[in-house]
Write an enzyme that holds these catalytic residues in place. Structure first.
Site, PDB file in Angstrom:
ATOM      1  N   ARG A   1     -15.930  10.541  13.755  1.00 41.99           N
ATOM      2  CA  ARG A   1     -16.515   9.331  13.174  1.00 41.99           C
ATOM      3  C   ARG A   1     -17.140   8.405  14.208  1.00 41.99           C
ATOM      4  O   ARG A   1     -18.169   7.781  13.948  1.00 41.99           O
ATOM      5  CB  ARG A   1     -15.443   8.562  12.400  1.00 41.99           C
ATOM      6  CG  ARG A   1     -15.216   9.106  11.013  1.00 41.99           C
ATOM      7  CD  ARG A   1     -14.184   8.296  10.280  1.00 41.99           C
ATOM      8  NE  ARG A   1     -14.038   8.767   8.915  1.00 41.99           N
ATOM      9  CZ  ARG A   1     -13.074   8.374   8.104  1.00 41.99           C
ATOM     10  NH1 ARG A   1     -12.166   7.519   8.533  1.00 41.99           N
ATOM     11  NH2 ARG A   1     -13.005   8.830   6.870  1.00 41.99           N
TER      12      ARG A   1
ATOM     13  N   GLY B   1      -9.142  11.571   0.977  1.00 39.00           N
ATOM     14  CA  GLY B   1      -8.003  12.377   0.584  1.00 39.00           C
ATOM     15  C   GLY B   1      -6.863  12.323   1.573  1.00 39.00           C
ATOM     16  O   GLY B   1      -6.775  11.433   2.416  1.00 39.00           O
TER      17      GLY B   1
ATOM     18  N   HIS C   1     -16.746   3.019  10.010  1.00 44.42           N
ATOM     19  CA  HIS C   1     -17.126   4.082   9.086  1.00 44.42           C
ATOM     20  C   HIS C   1     -18.633   4.238   9.113  1.00 44.42           C
ATOM     21  O   HIS C   1     -19.374   3.253   9.029  1.00 44.42           O
ATOM     22  CB  HIS C   1     -16.656   3.764   7.668  1.00 44.42           C
ATOM     23  CG  HIS C   1     -16.657   4.953   6.765  1.00 44.42           C
ATOM     24  ND1 HIS C   1     -17.812   5.475   6.232  1.00 44.42           N
ATOM     25  CD2 HIS C   1     -15.648   5.737   6.317  1.00 44.42           C
ATOM     26  CE1 HIS C   1     -17.515   6.530   5.485  1.00 44.42           C
ATOM     27  NE2 HIS C   1     -16.204   6.706   5.524  1.00 44.42           N
TER      28      HIS C   1
ATOM     29  N   SER D   1      -5.029   8.956   7.769  1.00 41.68           N
ATOM     30  CA  SER D   1      -4.405   7.636   7.640  1.00 41.68           C
ATOM     31  C   SER D   1      -3.341   7.596   6.550  1.00 41.68           C
ATOM     32  O   SER D   1      -2.259   7.040   6.750  1.00 41.68           O
ATOM     33  CB  SER D   1      -5.463   6.561   7.386  1.00 41.68           C
ATOM     34  OG  SER D   1      -6.225   6.864   6.240  1.00 41.68           O
TER      35      SER D   1
ATOM     36  N   GLU E   1     -13.429  17.958   5.923  1.00 42.94           N
ATOM     37  CA  GLU E   1     -14.027  16.715   6.395  1.00 42.94           C
ATOM     38  C   GLU E   1     -14.319  16.812   7.884  1.00 42.94           C
ATOM     39  O   GLU E   1     -13.904  17.769   8.559  1.00 42.94           O
ATOM     40  CB  GLU E   1     -13.125  15.521   6.081  1.00 42.94           C
ATOM     41  CG  GLU E   1     -13.010  15.249   4.590  1.00 42.94           C
ATOM     42  CD  GLU E   1     -12.349  13.936   4.267  1.00 42.94           C
ATOM     43  OE1 GLU E   1     -12.091  13.153   5.192  1.00 42.94           O
ATOM     44  OE2 GLU E   1     -12.081  13.694   3.080  1.00 42.94           O
TER      45      GLU E   1
ATOM     46  N   GLU F   1      -1.368   1.107   8.691  1.00 44.10           N
ATOM     47  CA  GLU F   1      -2.453   0.720   9.587  1.00 44.10           C
ATOM     48  C   GLU F   1      -2.069  -0.382  10.563  1.00 44.10           C
ATOM     49  O   GLU F   1      -2.626  -0.468  11.656  1.00 44.10           O
ATOM     50  CB  GLU F   1      -3.681   0.291   8.775  1.00 44.10           C
ATOM     51  CG  GLU F   1      -4.920   0.101   9.623  1.00 44.10           C
ATOM     52  CD  GLU F   1      -6.182  -0.131   8.808  1.00 44.10           C
ATOM     53  OE1 GLU F   1      -7.209  -0.502   9.413  1.00 44.10           O
ATOM     54  OE2 GLU F   1      -6.146   0.058   7.569  1.00 44.10           O
TER      55      GLU F   1
ATOM     56  N   HIS G   1     -13.874  -0.110   9.668  1.00 43.47           N
ATOM     57  CA  HIS G   1     -13.156   0.710   8.685  1.00 43.47           C
ATOM     58  C   HIS G   1     -11.655   0.785   8.937  1.00 43.47           C
ATOM     59  O   HIS G   1     -10.868   0.643   8.003  1.00 43.47           O
ATOM     60  CB  HIS G   1     -13.754   2.113   8.697  1.00 43.47           C
ATOM     61  CG  HIS G   1     -13.172   3.042   7.680  1.00 43.47           C
ATOM     62  ND1 HIS G   1     -13.177   2.763   6.330  1.00 43.47           N
ATOM     63  CD2 HIS G   1     -12.579   4.267   7.807  1.00 43.47           C
ATOM     64  CE1 HIS G   1     -12.617   3.760   5.662  1.00 43.47           C
ATOM     65  NE2 HIS G   1     -12.236   4.680   6.536  1.00 43.47           N
TER      66      HIS G   1
ATOM     67  N   ALA H   1       2.198   2.906   2.400  1.00 42.79           N
ATOM     68  CA  ALA H   1       3.326   2.822   3.335  1.00 42.79           C
ATOM     69  C   ALA H   1       4.457   2.000   2.734  1.00 42.79           C
ATOM     70  O   ALA H   1       5.626   2.419   2.730  1.00 42.79           O
ATOM     71  CB  ALA H   1       2.869   2.215   4.665  1.00 42.79           C
TER      72      ALA H   1
ATOM     73  N   ARG I   1      -9.498   7.909  14.980  1.00 42.44           N
ATOM     74  CA  ARG I   1      -8.716   8.558  13.930  1.00 42.44           C
ATOM     75  C   ARG I   1      -9.462   9.732  13.312  1.00 42.44           C
ATOM     76  O   ARG I   1     -10.640   9.638  12.982  1.00 42.44           O
ATOM     77  CB  ARG I   1      -8.369   7.548  12.833  1.00 42.44           C
ATOM     78  CG  ARG I   1      -7.603   8.152  11.660  1.00 42.44           C
ATOM     79  CD  ARG I   1      -7.211   7.085  10.669  1.00 42.44           C
ATOM     80  NE  ARG I   1      -8.350   6.511   9.973  1.00 42.44           N
ATOM     81  CZ  ARG I   1      -8.904   7.010   8.875  1.00 42.44           C
ATOM     82  NH1 ARG I   1      -8.439   8.144   8.347  1.00 42.44           N
ATOM     83  NH2 ARG I   1      -9.925   6.400   8.286  1.00 42.44           N
TER      84      ARG I   1
ATOM     85  N   GLY J   1       0.851  -1.179   0.000  1.00 44.66           N
ATOM     86  CA  GLY J   1       0.000   0.000   0.000  1.00 44.66           C
ATOM     87  C   GLY J   1       0.887   1.230   0.000  1.00 44.66           C
ATOM     88  O   GLY J   1       2.094   1.154  -0.273  1.00 44.66           O
TER      89      GLY J   1
ATOM     90  N   GLN K   1     -11.056   7.269  -0.392  1.00 39.89           N
ATOM     91  CA  GLN K   1     -11.798   8.241  -1.187  1.00 39.89           C
ATOM     92  C   GLN K   1     -11.585   9.664  -0.692  1.00 39.89           C
ATOM     93  O   GLN K   1     -11.535  10.612  -1.486  1.00 39.89           O
ATOM     94  CB  GLN K   1     -13.298   7.925  -1.118  1.00 39.89           C
ATOM     95  CG  GLN K   1     -13.689   6.572  -1.653  1.00 39.89           C
ATOM     96  CD  GLN K   1     -15.143   6.246  -1.378  1.00 39.89           C
ATOM     97  OE1 GLN K   1     -15.829   6.964  -0.653  1.00 39.89           O
ATOM     98  NE2 GLN K   1     -15.618   5.150  -1.944  1.00 39.89           N
TER      99      GLN K   1
END
Length: 547
Positions: A287, A53, A240, A395, A122, A379, A355, A19, A390, A17, A51
């Site tokens: 969240r 950002g 999520h 992330s 956000e 993660e 999530h 990282a 978070r 990913g 999604q």
């Protein structure tokens, strides 16, 4: 088992990913001869699904009143007082440098006609600081660019990539990680290393409903735990708020928090906008608050919908399709009869789903774990920056900042380098007593019911008993390795959730005494290790089951 005979590489990176990819690029820059082991194809990861950002304080956001101090404050606030202040400051201060590095790898963030970043807002952010790529395709396009950069270096023989490599164990000598074992095609391979960086992602497949891909099976947690590493903050799992109801639309996926950032609201079937009664920020509350609000409505017998029609009405026809092209296309194709969903015209049925894992392999700001030779980022790592919950779009930032920092640290670290664990309350989880096989579906059903948005002592004790008596059993070698990692991780999560009797952030104990709710226990950080009998003993379960 085949052992590779070439000279020992400097660095083995497990995972591809953002990282793992950033670590590989940094490794080449520092001359560390990295080898990347990708479980599936290079770049297949949770990162591709991001999604929302990348949160970053840049000159563009500063011109609109943002600052590093504000980003730090937002992160600490969302984390419910449980974040590590030093790591948060380090991460937020490094964001602009990261953005510049990414752009050098041809990562192209959205800009307006004047060439200025188009910044999003956000939940729980106090300023517009979210960078996007092609609207809602940030993760996919970022991974695409980084994969292309890594492939180019492979063509120049500056690094090596092994795809379809499922790492099954870490090799140790005198308490130091010295290599990895992995499944490749039909055989097991052994690869020596001076240092190993775990960047394996999350644990979504522990749950029946998750925003994570199929490959998110807690591999890094299981590998590190069996190597003796400390796993911390395991009780904190983020749900999520807006996964499109998989019972109705199983392929629709999640709807980004950014849609609510543009003004979408949450309503039940009566039209009640219930979040206004729960938190002053309503749909833009942290969240964990929004997820609990939705979960509470569903438990009370209501249905919950995301209403973005108000956004289309206020911003003009076509705005949602232009701002969120990937989500729009996925929703349009999510029904078998071809009708699909349209945010501009339809109420979108949503549920809260697993999530993100705030816990993980405990590290310092240089990615060092408690085991020499072993580093972690992304993660699977617990850098403490996310605390108990978070902050949205942190992330990707955390994964790449700490991955790059870990690789930089490796170059100068001594072979005995490891992180300090004095700040943790470390306990050893109970050894299992397997009496019956435990399959993936049974584990997912139990975790969803007992390790979900709401938790109770009775549910947690029942979960602990199930895990203690069950031995993971799967059909193939890969599935067995994955299920073992999920089983170990579930045991650690359960232990952490039992230990933390108060509610804090994403860990919500509905049976918590009122005087212990909130931030009362924020200063205690629990760490967990396996019993020595479980450390890198691949035959333990089969011996006990056959006893």
């Amino acid at each position: 088992m085949n052992r590779e005979g070439h000279s020992s590489p400097q660095l083995v990176i497990v995972g591809s990913g953002v990282a793992g990819l950033c670590a590989a690029l940094q490794g080449v820059e520092l001359g560390l001869n990295p080898i990347v082991l990708s479980k599936d194809k290079l770049g297949d990861s949770n990162s591709k699904l991001a999604q929302g950002g990348l949160s970053a304080v840049t000159a563009a956001s500063i011109s609109h009143g943002d600052s590093v101090a504000k980003h730090v404050a937002d992160t600490l606030s969302a984390g419910a007082g449980h974040c590590g202040v030093g790591p948060v400051q380090y991460m937020c201060s490094a964001s602009d440098e990261l953005v510049q590095a990414l752009e050098s790898y041809a990562v192209n963030f959205d800009r307006d006609e004047a060439g200025t970043y188009e910044l999003g807002l956000e939940a729980a952010h106090s300023a517009h600081r979210i960078l996007h790529i092609q609207g809602d395709a940030t993760g996919a396009m970022m991974v695409h660019a980084l994969v292309r950069a890594v492939r180019a270096l492979e063509a120049e023989h500056k690094l090596r990539i092994v795809e379809d490599a499922v790492v099954t164990d870490l090799e140790l000598q005198d308490g130091k990680v010295t290599g990895v074992k992995y499944l490749h095609h039909d055989g097991e391979q052994s690869l020596p290393a001076h240092a190993v960086l775990l960047a394996t992602g999350g644990l979504g497949q522990l749950y029946a409903a998750s925003t994570n891909p199929q490959g998110a099976t807690a591999d890094g947690i299981g590998l590190a735990a069996r190597a003796g590493a400390v796993i911390a903050d395991a009780e904190f799992i983020q749900f999520h708020p807006t996964l499109v109801d998989p019972a109705q639309y199983p392929t629709a996926g999640m709807v980004s928090e950014a849609v609510r950032g543009e003004g979408a609201i949450l309503v039940n079937e009566t039209g009640q906008r219930f979040m206004k009664e729960i938190h002053p920020d309503a749909e833009l509350a942290p969240r964990d608050v929004v997820a609990r609000g939705i979960h509470g409505q569903i438990q009370a017998g209501h249905r919950v919908y995301l209403d973005a029609r108000v956004v289309e009405e206020s911003r003009g026809s076509g705005f949602l399709a232009k701002r969120f092209p990937s989500i729009t296309a996925r929703l349009a194709a999510c029904a078998k009869d071809g009708t699909g969903l349209d945010m501009a015209h339809d109420l979108i049925p949503v549920v809260a789903a697993q999530h993100y894992f705030m816990g993980g392999i405990y590290t310092d700001t240089a990615g060092r774990t408690s085991v020499p030779g072993l580093y972690a980022a992304g993660e699977c790592a617990n850098t403490t920056v996310h605390g108990a919950n978070r902050l949205a779009s942190n992330s990707l930032l955390e994964a790449m900042v700490f991955a790059r920092g870990a690789v930089t640290a490796m170059r100068g670290d001594s072979p005995a380098a490891s992180c300090e664990v004095d700040a943790l309350s470390i306990q050893q989880i109970d050894t299992p007593n397997p009496a019956a096989p435990l399959g993936l579906e049974q584990l997912q059903t139990a975790a969803s019911a007992k390790l979900g948005v709401h938790r109770t002592a009775n549910d947690l004790e029942e979960m602990a008993q199930l895990l203690a008596k069950g031995a993971p059993v799967a059909a193939t070698a890969r599935e067995q390795a994955e299920l073992r990692n999920l089983w170990i991780t579930a045991r650690i999560i359960t232990a952490g959730a039992i230990a933390r009797i108060e509610s804090l952030g994403a860990h919500h104990r509905v049976d918590a005494p009122e005087n212990l709710s909130g931030n009362a226990g924020a200063g205690i950080r629990y760490g967990w290790t396996l019993h020595p009998s479980e450390l890198n003993n691949e035959n333990l379960l089969s011996k006990e089951m056959n006893a």
